[in-house]
Design a protein around this motif. Structure first.
Motif, short mmCIF file in Angstrom:
data_model
loop_
_atom_site.label_atom_id
_atom_site.label_comp_id
_atom_site.label_asym_id
_atom_site.label_seq_id
_atom_site.Cartn_x
_atom_site.Cartn_y
_atom_site.Cartn_z
N TYR A 103 0.82 -1.19 0.00
CA TYR A 103 0.00 0.00 0.00
C TYR A 103 0.86 1.25 0.00
O TYR A 103 0.65 2.20 -0.76
N ARG A 104 1.88 1.20 0.85
CA ARG A 104 2.77 2.36 0.94
C ARG A 104 3.44 2.62 -0.39
O ARG A 104 3.62 3.75 -0.81
N LEU A 105 3.78 1.50 -1.04
CA LEU A 105 4.43 1.58 -2.35
C LEU A 105 3.60 2.42 -3.32
O LEU A 105 4.10 3.29 -4.02
N LYS A 106 2.29 2.19 -3.30
CA LYS A 106 1.41 2.92 -4.22
C LYS A 106 1.44 4.41 -3.94
O LYS A 106 1.51 5.24 -4.83
N CYS A 107 1.37 4.72 -2.64
CA CYS A 107 1.36 6.14 -2.28
C CYS A 107 2.60 6.82 -2.80
O CYS A 107 2.57 7.90 -3.38
N ALA A 108 3.70 6.13 -2.61
CA ALA A 108 4.97 6.67 -3.04
C ALA A 108 4.95 6.91 -4.53
O ALA A 108 5.35 7.97 -5.02
N GLY A 109 4.46 5.91 -5.24
CA GLY A 109 4.43 6.01 -6.69
C GLY A 109 3.71 7.25 -7.13
O GLY A 109 4.18 7.98 -8.03
N ALA A 110 2.63 7.55 -6.47
CA ALA A 110 1.84 8.71 -6.86
C ALA A 110 2.64 10.00 -6.68
O ALA A 110 2.71 10.84 -7.58
#
Lengths: 378, 428, 296
Positions: B6-13
């Motif tokens: 989940y954190r990965l996605k936030c970062a990607g954004a």
């Protein structure tokens, strides 16, 4: 449930943790791509873009310094730009006095970092040991900044010289006499072996980029270390942190000085970039601008703050080419961003896109809110 | 696993945004090969100073239109038009520095004209001249800047403070008080007032400086009333300082006042309620009320092009003059190469039909000779012409031993740098 | 007569300085203490009041009517701003600071675009009186009196009206107030409108002593805010009065003994010291001492 430790992951471990967004390999891969793109900018962009990018990175370092104390330690300072200016002036004054004797600006850079840190130590000790908090700290720092600005603005009289430097009032720092050297850009090295970084060139840009990355990584490490957890504990509940045996005042003071040192570093780079420093930075507007960068980004995440600073700085300059409506548009953008995401537009954007990606992959339908961003209601 | 993914996605954004930013930055089109002469201007179109500076862009636009309508200028073997690039400095000093870079590097300007206040001027000017581009400042200033690439179209204290105070001392008597804003310009004006007092037999009974933001003036008014001067000299700047006038009126302080920062920039006689400025004397180089055919014709042209203008002030006139002077210099040099253009400018470029009267740039000074006028504001806030102060030559830089055509020291000189005037600056 | 005039001059200056701080701060403290909102657009609400008053005056309205209209105009603007934006930022001091800074940019630049550099002014009424060789404007004493009346009025509203009771309940405990059937949304809206109206009235009063431009109000906001914060939130109205008494005293003494520059710097330094000694403002400090005294 941990990801299997890989060599790459172990390398990044100190920078990852609950206090920052973006701890995955995907994040770091993207991060690397951006860094490479930024390093290559001088080869693909125009000279103007390189100079402007240096300016933006310097602003981002200043924003990071506020993010550290506001976002992680819960201390809002409405005087962050004052540290930036103190650093800028300290660098300029020392550099003009020593450049001919030393041939480099090593000491000046140290002065630009140390002077605001010392100043913060004095003011911070007074504030935190008087148990000042919240909006009172903010206003006290604003008053401090305004007082310094009042002093600097009235230094137009030619008697205000410090060695080879003339403070110069509102027209900014300049040489005391025609024989004194001009304010130099950054010159690193010893004796004959020196490298000059002209603010208008690619070398300065790479230097600033390097420093910016270093500050970013260092802060990620700090906030994810045990000290970072103490900072957050102090932010969330100072009384409880105290009962666990931490001296809240010392923790606040430490974070405050570190933040001032980083702001001073940014100020140093700014002075070297334009070889110019002026007292406008002590004004209300300059101080609020830093708060705006951090608030619009999302004060609880370092990455979001950097992105917001870059985007807002770029917007302000682009808007200036629009003529009369420039500040009006900036006002609408600010209000719009704050209405859309009171906790920070770029944190919200990151979280939103993250959620979307999770849904596309069909996992984490009920992903919990990221701890560092979660608002704890009193 | 869920959390980390989940954190990965936030970062990607967050990263996607950053990428977009880099894209936007690099996507800005680079300046095309220049088929025009580029005039880049930075003025306060929004923010505190916009009321004063916006008319300057009117002057620029009128001059550029006239030159282009007449066919343009022949330089470097081709007839070129002038392309006006105009930016909003937002009354923000740092913005001037950034936009000056934009003018120099992005627009590849042949000349940059920027700034109203001294701080704005220095922020833009330092950036422009260190990149060896010609810079103009086009309203009144404190003078004394000796820099190879910097030129000044507006009047200096040599045309305003010296002749006007000479007339005031002769008319009213020698005793004067000085109050001014505490910053570079008014500090310099304070020095020039001392010089004027020394040269023409005046006596300064009180000299005080105030930070911006002071708005309660009763204690200062009391002090001036105790001194009972023959006239007052003012250098009050900004809306708060301007509150001096109604307060002085209420406190019965009616001694005549002289100021070179009032009327000519901010047309205060139109904006303040009469009679708060009654008995104020001002020495403009140009305002709409200046007599003469050229003055009337200029105001008419500006009004025809910009019907909303409240009052045609000095900014409009000296912005116009500067562009016309550059056009003369480009014509004379036959090129836009800075060194040749500077040489042409230094050969005393002259505009006999300038709005305020015959205007000549002195090459040895980088400042201009021009006529100035002494006006008085009456009870109804009409301007009465008291006397014409005549054409006054700038000689200050020569007096301190500088000849700009030979060697430019690249710094600013103040009256205290003039060895002949040292006695005026000794503490009383 | 000379001495008498001098003494009157000092007292006059003190009232003048005190009145200035009270007028600039009265609307701000209401919004700050009741709603936990730092309103950086307060100066722009004052500017709206000033423009309304001057327009009304030039349309032939008497001065008093012009001032009342200014209050209504700014109050209406305040209610609109509250409905559109502020209601999302109750009790978020710092977010509200950023968002109201944006609002202030929109209002001031919007006014500049709309009205341009249009000519607006209004003469100072009421003439002057003199003591010995000193003469004083009557109007500035009227401003001081008006500041006292406004503060007294706000205090009375909170003390004796139903709105006041509800507002106090909302301030103490919003959740409980809602549970008891108080429409807290409405209370907040009216509070903000009232604060804005007070700003508008102050703006109209200042308009008669200054020139009006779209940036007219910006100069009042920082000083007003410093006064409000030095006053503290424990009992806002009293706090504002204490802070005004204190800061005006410092300013009057230092500007007469030294000069206006020292006076101006001293006010800032005095605010700095007061915050260090009394970390939650003057009113909070006094309240605690009183509590301690009664406990003993």
């Amino acid at each position: 449930m941990r990801e299997p430790a890989k060599p790459f992951g172990r390398l990044l471990a100190p920078f990852n943790g609950q206090q920052t967004l973006g701890n995955s390999r995907f994040f770091w891969a993207c991060w690397l791509i951006i860094v490479v793109a930024l390093v290559l900018l001088p080869f693909i962009g125009t000279r103007y873009q390189v100079i402007t990018a240096s300016n933006f990175i310097i602003s981002a370092i200043l924003a990071l310094s506020l993010c550290l104390i506001w976002g992680f330690c819960g201390i809002l300072s409405l005087g962050q730009a004052a540290f930036y200016c103190i650093g800028g002036y300290a660098y300029g004054i020392v550099a003009m006095n020593l450049i001919e004797r030393h041939g480099n600006t090593n000491v000046a850079i140290l002065a630009g970092i140390a002077a605001p840190a010392l100043f913060a130590a004095v003011v911070g000790a007074l504030m935190f040991f008087s148990r000042l908090k919240g909006v009172y700290v903010a206003i006290l720092m604003l008053v401090t900044s305004l007082l310094l600005g009042l002093f600097m603005r009235q230094t137009a009289d030619p008697s205000y010289t410090m060695g080879a430097a003339y403070l110069g009032g509102m027209n900014g720092l300049s040489p005391a006499t025609a024989n004194d050297p001009q304010l130099p850009s950054i010159i690193l090295g010893f004796g004959e072996a020196v490298a000059e970084f002209d603010g208008r060139g690619a070398s300065f840009y790479w230097l600033v980029l390097g420093i910016g990355i270093a500050v970013y990584l260092a802060l990620r490490w700090v906030v994810n270390s045990s000290f970072g957890y103490v900072l957050v504990a102090v932010r969330e509940d100072p009384e409880r942190a105290e009962t666990f045996g931490y001296d809240v005042r010392l923790v606040q003071l430490g974070a405050f000085c570190l933040s001032a040192a980083i702001a001073g570093l940014a100020g140093t780079l700014y002075t070297a970039w334009g070889t110019y420093i002026h007292p406008d930075g002590f004004s209300v507007g300059a101080n609020i601008l830093v708060v705006i960068w951090v608030a619009v980004g999302g004060r609880k995440d370092l990455t979001a703050v950097i992105v917001a600073t870059m985007v807002l700085s770029w917007l302000s300059i682009e808007l200036a080419t629009w003529g009369e409506i420039s500040l009006l548009m900036l006002g609408f953008i600010l209000v719009g961003a704050m209405l859309a995401a009171p906790e920070g537009a770029f944190i919200a954007l990151g979280t939103g896109i993250g959620r979307l990606r999770a849904r596309l992959r069909g996992v984490g339908r009920k992903a919990p809110a990221v701890y560092g961003v979660q608002e704890l209601k009193p | 696993m869920i959390t980390s993914l989940y954190r990965l996605k936030c970062a990607g954004a967050a990263l996607a945004c950053a990428l977009g930013f880099v894209g936007a930055l690099t996507a800005t089109p680079a300046a095309a090969a220049k088929s025009d002469i580029v005039l880049c201007t930075i003025d306060d179109l929004s923010g505190d100073f916009s009321l004063m500076s916006t008319p300057k862009t009117y002057g620029y636009k009128l001059a550029v239109k006239e030159i282009n309508d007449a066919g343009g200028i022949k330089v470097d073997g081709a007839v070129k038009k002038i392309k006006l690039v105009s930016y909003d400095g937002q009354s923000d000093v740092k913005r001037y520095q950034e936009l000056a870079q934009r003018c120099v590097f992005n627009d590849e300007a042949d000349v940059v004209m920027a700034g109203y206040t001294g701080a704005e001027r220095e922020a833009a000017r330092k950036e422009v001249v260190r990149n060896k581009v010609i810079y103009w400042h086009n309203n009144q200033g404190e003078g004394g800047i000796a820099d190879k690439y910097s030129f000044f179209s507006g009047p200096t204290p040599e045309q305003q403070v010296l002749p006007a105070l000479k007339a005031m001392i002769k008319e009213m008597g020698p005793r004067m008080t000085f109050i001014g804003a505490d910053y570079n310009f008014c500090r310099a004006i304070g020095q020039w007032v001392r010089v004027a007092a020394g040269l023409y037999g005046g006596k300064i009974e009180m000299e005080e400086y105030f930070p911006f933001g002071v708005s309660q003036w009763q204690s200062t008014i009391d002090k001036i009333k105790r001194v009972k001067p023959d006239f007052q000299v003012h250098c009050l700047v900004g809306a708060e300082h301007a509150q001096f006038y109604p307060q002085a009126q209420a406190a019965g302080l009616v001694t005549p006042m002289w100021s070179n920062v009032t009327i000519s920039d901010g047309y205060e006689h139109k904006r303040f309620a009469p009679p708060s400025l009654a008995n104020m004397y001002v020495p403009p180089g140009y305002i709409e009320d200046v007599p003469g055919e050229a003055s009337k014709a200029f105001a008419t042209k500006i009004r025809a092009m910009f019907p909303d203008v409240v009052y045609v002030n000095e900014h409009a006139a000296f912005g116009y003059v500067a562009v016309k002077a550059m056009a003369e210099a480009w014509k004379k040099a036959g090129t836009t190469a800075p060194d040749a253009v500077i040489k042409a400018l230094e050969s005393d470029v002259s505009l006999p039909d300038a709005p305020g009267g015959p205007w000549t740039l002195r090459g040895s000074q980088h400042h201009a000779a021009m006529p100035t006028y002494l006006f008085k504001v009456d009870d109804k806030h009409q301007l009465q012409l008291i006397t014409e102060l005549g054409v006054n030559e700038p000689t200050f830089l020569t007096d301190v031993g500088v000849d700009m055509t030979k060697k430019a020291p690249g710094r600013q000189f103040l009256p205290s740098d003039n060895p002949k005037w040292q006695s005026y600056f000794k503490a009383p | 007569m000379e001495t008498a005039g001098q003494i009157v001059s000092w007292i006059y200056q003190y009232f003048d300085n005190f009145g200035f701080l009270l007028l600039a701060g009265v609307g701000l403290i209401l919004i700050y203490s009741m709603m936990g909102v730092i309103n950086m657009a307060h100066g722009e609400l004052m500017m709206i009041g000033a423009y309304v008053a001057v327009s009304a005056f030039h349309a032939g309205a008497p001065v008093l009517v012009a001032i009342v209209l200014a209050g209504l105009g700014a109050g209406l603007a305040g209610v609109i701003i509250e409905q559109l934006v502020i209601r999302h930022f109750y009790n978020q001091l710092l977010s509200s600071l950023v968002v109201t800074w944006g609002i202030s940019l929109i209002i001031s630049q919007g006014t500049l675009l709309l009205l341009g550099p249009s000519v607006m002014n209004m003469p100072t009424p009421l003439g002057s009186f003199s003591v010995g060789p000193f003469a004083f404007g009557v109007y500035r004493l009227v401003m001081f009196a008006a500041a006292l009346v406004l503060i007294g009025g706000v205090w009375a509203i909170f003390r004796w009206t139903r709105l006041g009771e509800r507002a106090q309940a909302t301030m103490e405990n919003p959740a409980m107030a809602r549970a008891l059937g108080i429409d807290t949304r409405r209370v907040y809206m009216l509070t903000f409108g009232l604060g804005a109206a007070l700003g508008g009235i102050a703006g109209a009063m200042f308009a008669m002593t200054a020139t009006i431009s779209p940036f007219f109000g910006q100069n009042y906001t920082p000083m007003a805010f410093i006064t409000v914060v030095v006053g503290g939130g424990a009992s806002p109205i009293l706090g504002l009065a204490y802070a005004g008494l204190y800061l005006a005293g410092v300013q009057t003494i230092t500007s007469n003994v030294f000069n206006e520059y020292v006076g101006y710097v001293s006010v800032m330094a005095a605010a700095f010291l007061a915050l260090l000694v009394m970390p939650s403002g003057i009113s909070d400090f006094l309240e605690r001492r009183r509590t301690r005294a009664t406990q003993r």
